[in-house]
Scaffold this motif. Structure first.
Motif, mmCIF file in Angstrom:
data_model
loop_
_atom_site.group_PDB
_atom_site.id
_atom_site.type_symbol
_atom_site.label_atom_id
_atom_site.label_comp_id
_atom_site.label_asym_id
_atom_site.label_seq_id
_atom_site.Cartn_x
_atom_site.Cartn_y
_atom_site.Cartn_z
ATOM 1 N N ASP A 70 0.824 -1.214 0.000
ATOM 2 C CA ASP A 70 0.000 0.000 0.000
ATOM 3 C C ASP A 70 0.858 1.263 0.000
ATOM 4 O O ASP A 70 0.515 2.248 -0.651
ATOM 5 C CB ASP A 70 -0.931 0.017 1.222
ATOM 6 C CG ASP A 70 -2.017 -1.039 1.148
ATOM 7 O OD1 ASP A 70 -2.218 -1.629 0.055
ATOM 8 O OD2 ASP A 70 -2.659 -1.298 2.178
ATOM 9 N N THR A 71 1.973 1.242 0.708
ATOM 10 C CA THR A 71 2.818 2.424 0.828
ATOM 11 C C THR A 71 3.734 2.613 -0.378
ATOM 12 O O THR A 71 3.872 3.731 -0.896
ATOM 13 C CB THR A 71 3.680 2.339 2.113
ATOM 14 O OG1 THR A 71 2.807 2.186 3.229
ATOM 15 C CG2 THR A 71 4.534 3.593 2.286
ATOM 16 N N TYR A 72 4.358 1.532 -0.843
ATOM 17 C CA TYR A 72 5.394 1.645 -1.866
ATOM 18 C C TYR A 72 4.995 1.091 -3.228
ATOM 19 O O TYR A 72 5.747 1.237 -4.190
ATOM 20 C CB TYR A 72 6.674 0.947 -1.386
ATOM 21 C CG TYR A 72 7.197 1.538 -0.103
ATOM 22 C CD1 TYR A 72 7.883 2.745 -0.098
ATOM 23 C CD2 TYR A 72 6.988 0.889 1.114
ATOM 24 C CE1 TYR A 72 8.358 3.296 1.084
ATOM 25 C CE2 TYR A 72 7.453 1.438 2.299
ATOM 26 C CZ TYR A 72 8.139 2.637 2.283
ATOM 27 O OH TYR A 72 8.604 3.177 3.445
ATOM 28 N N GLY A 73 3.852 0.435 -3.302
ATOM 29 C CA GLY A 73 3.374 -0.115 -4.571
ATOM 30 C C GLY A 73 3.698 -1.586 -4.738
ATOM 31 O O GLY A 73 4.602 -2.119 -4.090
ATOM 32 N N HIS A 74 2.947 -2.227 -5.614
ATOM 33 C CA HIS A 74 3.085 -3.675 -5.823
ATOM 34 C C HIS A 74 4.414 -4.047 -6.464
ATOM 35 O O HIS A 74 4.947 -5.122 -6.189
ATOM 36 C CB HIS A 74 1.903 -4.215 -6.635
ATOM 37 C CG HIS A 74 0.635 -4.207 -5.847
ATOM 38 N ND1 HIS A 74 0.258 -5.240 -5.033
ATOM 39 C CD2 HIS A 74 -0.331 -3.267 -5.724
ATOM 40 C CE1 HIS A 74 -0.888 -4.953 -4.446
ATOM 41 N NE2 HIS A 74 -1.264 -3.759 -4.843
ATOM 42 N N GLN A 75 4.947 -3.204 -7.310
ATOM 43 C CA GLN A 75 6.235 -3.508 -7.940
ATOM 44 C C GLN A 75 7.333 -3.598 -6.865
ATOM 45 O O GLN A 75 8.149 -4.513 -6.883
ATOM 46 C CB GLN A 75 6.580 -2.460 -8.986
ATOM 47 C CG GLN A 75 7.756 -2.838 -9.847
ATOM 48 C CD GLN A 75 7.959 -1.860 -10.992
ATOM 49 O OE1 GLN A 75 7.391 -0.781 -11.013
ATOM 50 N NE2 GLN A 75 8.774 -2.252 -11.955
ATOM 51 N N PHE A 76 7.325 -2.657 -5.926
ATOM 52 C CA PHE A 76 8.295 -2.715 -4.835
ATOM 53 C C PHE A 76 8.013 -3.925 -3.946
ATOM 54 O O PHE A 76 8.942 -4.603 -3.492
ATOM 55 C CB PHE A 76 8.269 -1.422 -4.001
ATOM 56 C CG PHE A 76 9.287 -1.416 -2.904
ATOM 57 C CD1 PHE A 76 10.616 -1.159 -3.175
ATOM 58 C CD2 PHE A 76 8.912 -1.689 -1.594
ATOM 59 C CE1 PHE A 76 11.569 -1.179 -2.161
ATOM 60 C CE2 PHE A 76 9.856 -1.695 -0.571
ATOM 61 C CZ PHE A 76 11.183 -1.438 -0.856
ATOM 62 N N GLY A 77 6.736 -4.210 -3.695
ATOM 63 C CA GLY A 77 6.371 -5.399 -2.911
ATOM 64 C C GLY A 77 6.892 -6.671 -3.554
ATOM 65 O O GLY A 77 7.397 -7.562 -2.875
ATOM 66 N N ASP A 78 6.782 -6.760 -4.886
ATOM 67 C CA ASP A 78 7.327 -7.916 -5.598
ATOM 68 C C ASP A 78 8.839 -8.014 -5.413
ATOM 69 O O ASP A 78 9.398 -9.102 -5.257
ATOM 70 C CB ASP A 78 6.999 -7.833 -7.091
ATOM 71 C CG ASP A 78 5.542 -8.137 -7.390
ATOM 72 O OD1 ASP A 78 4.808 -8.575 -6.479
ATOM 73 O OD2 ASP A 78 5.130 -7.924 -8.550
ATOM 74 N N PHE A 79 9.514 -6.853 -5.426
ATOM 75 C CA PHE A 79 10.954 -6.817 -5.220
ATOM 76 C C PHE A 79 11.297 -7.331 -3.814
ATOM 77 O O PHE A 79 12.238 -8.103 -3.640
ATOM 78 C CB PHE A 79 11.476 -5.386 -5.430
ATOM 79 C CG PHE A 79 12.966 -5.265 -5.344
ATOM 80 C CD1 PHE A 79 13.793 -5.844 -6.295
ATOM 81 C CD2 PHE A 79 13.548 -4.562 -4.298
ATOM 82 C CE1 PHE A 79 15.173 -5.729 -6.212
ATOM 83 C CE2 PHE A 79 14.931 -4.442 -4.208
ATOM 84 C CZ PHE A 79 15.750 -5.026 -5.174
ATOM 85 N N VAL A 80 10.516 -6.930 -2.819
ATOM 86 C CA VAL A 80 10.709 -7.420 -1.443
ATOM 87 C C VAL A 80 10.527 -8.935 -1.398
ATOM 88 O O VAL A 80 11.337 -9.655 -0.799
ATOM 89 C CB VAL A 80 9.760 -6.714 -0.449
ATOM 90 C CG1 VAL A 80 9.783 -7.387 0.918
ATOM 91 C CG2 VAL A 80 10.115 -5.235 -0.332
ATOM 92 N N LEU A 81 9.476 -9.441 -2.038
ATOM 93 C CA LEU A 81 9.242 -10.891 -2.068
ATOM 94 C C LEU A 81 10.425 -11.625 -2.701
ATOM 95 O O LEU A 81 10.848 -12.678 -2.211
ATOM 96 C CB LEU A 81 7.963 -11.224 -2.828
ATOM 97 C CG LEU A 81 6.653 -10.898 -2.129
ATOM 98 C CD1 LEU A 81 5.479 -11.077 -3.077
ATOM 99 C CD2 LEU A 81 6.479 -11.737 -0.876
#
Length: 166
Positions: A70-81
């Motif tokens: 929610d804060t950084y976007g799904h693309q960043f979330g994918d990078f975290v994953l």
């Protein structure tokens, strides 16, 4: 009279090789999560169907992952994953003959070990410490981890850990 099939030659040999290579590529795509390199949901469910009963399980669920998306976007979330997948893979690589990492979906990972629970607890401790040390951009990553003799038991312990850690 006996019939034998001749070895494919020329264009047929080339087509056979291409077909085998494409079959291998598709099998890899079916069994591997493209984001993390972990086993795919399909591979995870297939593995669960063939359990011997001597396995132990580690369930890992990222804490507050929705807020990262929610804060950084799904693309960043994918990078975290992807970074979490790499981190867990490094932790289980030492035991690769006994362990296999899967990502059944979302922000959950499961390690299936052909080892007793006490060995799984040692691997889980390495995973928990490595994830706690993981910083991706502005985000410090944390996870709740559970270990058990069944996925259900490990999942239940993971949720208890999540309740305690917030």
């Amino acid at each position: 009279m006996t019939y034998t099939l001749a070895q494919p030659t020329g264009i047929f040999a080339l087509l056979s090789i291409n077909l085998l290579m494409e079959n291998h590529r598709l099998t890899q795509a079916l069994n591997t999560d493209p984001l993390t390199g972990a086993g795919s949901p399909y591979a995870y469910h297939e593995r669960r169907r063939s359990l011997s009963g001597s396995e132990s399980f580690i369930v890992i669920d990222l804490d507050r992952f929705k807020s990262i998306n929610d804060t950084y976007g799904h693309q960043f979330g994918d990078f975290v994953l992807a970074k979490v997948g790499e981190t867990i893979s490094r932790c289980v690589r030492a035991d690769h003959d006994k362990c296999r990492l899967y990502r059944p979906g979302g922000d959950e990972f499961v390690v299936i070990l052909n080892a007793p629970v006490n060995a799984a607890q040692q691997v889980a401790q390495r995973i928990e410490q490595a994830i706690a040390a993981l910083v991706v951009g502005p985000v410090s990553v944390s996870a709740s981890v559970g270990v058990g003799e069944s996925v259900g038991e490990a999942d239940e312990k993971m949720y208890r850990d999540k309740d305690v850690s917030g």
